[in-house]
Design a protein around this motif. Structure first.
Motif, PDB file in Angstrom:
ATOM      1  N   HIS A 157      -1.786  -8.541   7.840  1.00  9.35           N
ATOM      2  CA  HIS A 157      -1.094  -8.816   9.112  1.00  9.35           C
ATOM      3  C   HIS A 157      -0.539  -7.505   9.664  1.00  9.35           C
ATOM      4  CE1 HIS A 157       1.327 -10.986  12.060  1.00  9.35           C
ATOM      5  NE2 HIS A 157       2.386 -10.282  11.674  1.00  9.35           N
ATOM      6  N   ASN A 158      -0.989  -7.139  10.850  1.00  4.69           N
ATOM      7  CA  ASN A 158      -0.483  -5.927  11.517  1.00  4.69           C
ATOM      8  C   ASN A 158      -0.491  -4.699  10.596  1.00  4.69           C
ATOM      9  OD1 ASN A 158      -0.053  -7.328  13.885  1.00  4.69           O
ATOM     10  ND2 ASN A 158       2.115  -7.713  13.479  1.00  4.69           N
ATOM     11  N   HIS A 159      -1.645  -4.410  10.029  1.00  5.64           N
ATOM     12  CA  HIS A 159      -1.829  -3.238   9.156  1.00  5.64           C
ATOM     13  C   HIS A 159      -1.016  -3.332   7.865  1.00  5.64           C
ATOM     14  CE1 HIS A 159      -3.897  -1.479  12.553  1.00  5.64           C
ATOM     15  NE2 HIS A 159      -2.815  -1.626  13.303  1.00  5.64           N
ATOM     16  N   GLY A 160      -0.534  -4.523   7.549  1.00  4.70           N
ATOM     17  CA  GLY A 160       0.196  -4.738   6.300  1.00  4.70           C
ATOM     18  C   GLY A 160      -0.167  -6.102   5.756  1.00  4.70           C
ATOM     19  N   MET A 161       0.755  -6.689   4.988  1.00  2.00           N
ATOM     20  CA  MET A 161       0.528  -8.001   4.419  1.00  2.00           C
ATOM     21  C   MET A 161       1.524  -8.991   5.018  1.00  2.00           C
ATOM     22  SD  MET A 161      -1.964  -7.154   2.554  1.00  2.00           S
ATOM     23  CE  MET A 161      -2.304  -8.651   1.627  1.00  2.00           C
ATOM     24  N   GLU A 164       4.554  -9.817   2.806  1.00  3.46           N
ATOM     25  CA  GLU A 164       5.510  -8.710   2.733  1.00  3.46           C
ATOM     26  C   GLU A 164       6.352  -8.667   4.010  1.00  3.46           C
ATOM     27  OE1 GLU A 164       7.312  -5.679   0.551  1.00  3.46           O
ATOM     28  OE2 GLU A 164       5.803  -7.168  -0.024  1.00  3.46           O
ATOM     29  N   ASN A 165       5.708  -8.920   5.141  1.00  6.85           N
ATOM     30  CA  ASN A 165       6.438  -8.966   6.400  1.00  6.85           C
ATOM     31  C   ASN A 165       7.452 -10.111   6.401  1.00  6.85           C
ATOM     32  OD1 ASN A 165       6.744  -8.195   9.342  1.00  6.85           O
ATOM     33  ND2 ASN A 165       6.098 -10.325   9.570  1.00  6.85           N
ATOM     34  N   ASP A 166       7.027 -11.288   5.893  1.00  6.79           N
ATOM     35  CA  ASP A 166       7.937 -12.429   5.798  1.00  6.79           C
ATOM     36  C   ASP A 166       9.119 -12.104   4.899  1.00  6.79           C
ATOM     37  OD1 ASP A 166       6.248 -13.918   7.418  1.00  6.79           O
ATOM     38  OD2 ASP A 166       5.231 -14.894   5.737  1.00  6.79           O
ATOM     39  N   LYS A 167       8.845 -11.382   3.833  1.00  8.20           N
ATOM     40  CA  LYS A 167       9.874 -11.044   2.858  1.00  8.20           C
ATOM     41  C   LYS A 167      10.952 -10.147   3.456  1.00  8.20           C
ATOM     42  CE  LYS A 167       9.139  -9.781  -1.794  1.00  8.20           C
ATOM     43  NZ  LYS A 167       8.597  -8.849  -2.817  1.00  8.20           N
ATOM     44  N   ASN A 168      10.546  -9.294   4.374  1.00 10.10           N
ATOM     45  CA  ASN A 168      11.456  -8.271   4.897  1.00 10.10           C
ATOM     46  C   ASN A 168      12.134  -8.633   6.216  1.00 10.10           C
ATOM     47  OD1 ASN A 168      10.926  -6.460   2.759  1.00 10.10           O
ATOM     48  ND2 ASN A 168       9.046  -5.764   3.759  1.00 10.10           N
TER      49      ASN A 168
END
Length: 352
Positions: A157-161, A164-168
């Motif tokens: 998602h958006n050059h990441g995971m 991980e985005n949900d986590k942060n």
């Protein structure tokens, strides 16, 4: 039959915090807004296309309502900022009626930024398509559906995971809602290992792999095991099986039949896997289920010479899914709540 677990219902009329006052959900209100339908020995409650499984011993109406109220209350208590994002990860979401009521209660409490990650193996082949569409259109458009927890954890998602985005980005709530089927239980010999989980074709969506070892004459019979497990309400006991999953440290964990056959499989596969990782290019990275599958395939080549054979298949196992989600979100920088509803029993774990 799974024994009933008695839960004392909440006696308060409202949940309040920071000038917000939210009426608790009641069984009477759910009955007024829904209808019950019976399918053989099973009962399902529907609100539009959305549904949940209802059974006095496994997931009663009062048990569901109590779970929804307790989850809502815990969130209001531990995540009081209404403008801060909250991401729900719901394991075993199925017909999404439980999630719908939780979302509605929190919206009424003033929460503005709620996201859903719904995980259900029966979402394969467009399962529950209409109820997911209704949830998106009438409950919350910010929802992403996955067939397994691995599909979610591996989603970019958006050059990441995405995970991980949900986590942060804000608070996280993990809902662990037991599958809506009471697994068929039998008595098995102590040498047998119990196989469970739902077969999946894509290794990236699997969290475990099984290997079954047998004489060639029995191969056709053992090839039916994945078909039995795919029904979702079966357990299979075998004295010639091994299961492997990958722990949070990237190391393989094995369980196997406590018979001579089971020990033979474990010793053979473990030896091949150790040889596989003597390769310097592989030794520096975490092991994956695809590496274990390669070791299984080599083992099959060896035992074929001796007139034996083996089959392997990937699965998504519910208990392993819970553990993997717990491990992933335990070290979250934001407030994290684990909420479990299993056999009418409710439990919470909070990580600050």
């Amino acid at each position: 039959m799974i024994p009933s677990v008695s839960i004392k219902p909440d006696t308060s009329v409202h949940v309040s915090h920071d000038d917000y006052q939210v009426s608790l959900l009641t069984a009477d209100r759910v009955i007024q807004e829904s209808q019950i339908k019976h399918d053989g020995l099973c009962s399902f409650r529907y609100k539009g296309r959305r549904s949940w499984f209802e059974n006095e011993n496994v997931a009663s109406l009062n048990g569901r309502v109590n779970f929804i109220n307790k989850v809502t209350s815990r969130i209001i208590e531990s995540m009081p900022l209404r403008d801060k994002p909250i991401t729900f990860i719901s394991l075993g979401s199925a017909g999404l009626l439980t999630e719908s009521f939780i979302n509605e209660q929190l919206k009424n409490a003033g929460y503005k930024d709620i996201s859903w990650r719904i995980i259900e193996v029966d979402y394969q082949s467009n399962g529950y398509e209409q109820c997911r569409k209704e949830f998106r259109e009438h409950v919350n458009a910010n929802v992403r559906a996955f067939t397994t927890e691995q599909a979610y954890l591996n989603k970019s998602h958006n050059h990441g995971m995405l995970a991980e985005n949900d986590k942060n980005r804000g608070g996280v709530v993990i809902l662990s809602i037991d599958p809506p089927t009471d697994l068929e239980k039998k008595s098995y010999d102590s040498d047998c290992m119990i196989l469970k989980g739902r077969p999946v074709e894509d290794v990236k969506k699997a969290n475990a792999i099984y290997f079954i070892f047998a004489p060639i004459v029995h191969k056709e019979m053992f090839c039916q095991v994945p078909q039995e497990l795919s029904k979702g309400d079966k357990l299979v006991g075998l004295d010639c099986a091994l299961k492997c999953s990958i722990n949070k440290h990237g190391k393989p964990e094995f369980s196997y039949s406590q018979s001579e056959k089971g020990k033979y499989i474990y010793n053979g596969v473990k030896r091949l896997l150790d040889l596989h990782y003597e390769n310097p290019d592989l030794a520096q990275r975490k092991i994956e289920l695809s590496d274990v599958a390669e070791a299984f395939d080599k083992f099959i080549e060896i035992i074929n010479i001796a007139g034996m054979t083996g089959i392997r298949f990937f699965v998504s196992d519910y208990d392993t899914s819970k553990l993997n989600l717990h491990n992933y979100f335990t070290n979250c920088n934001n407030e994290t709540l684990f909420a479990s509803f299993e056999n009418n029993d409710i439990s919470f774990e909070r990580k600050e």
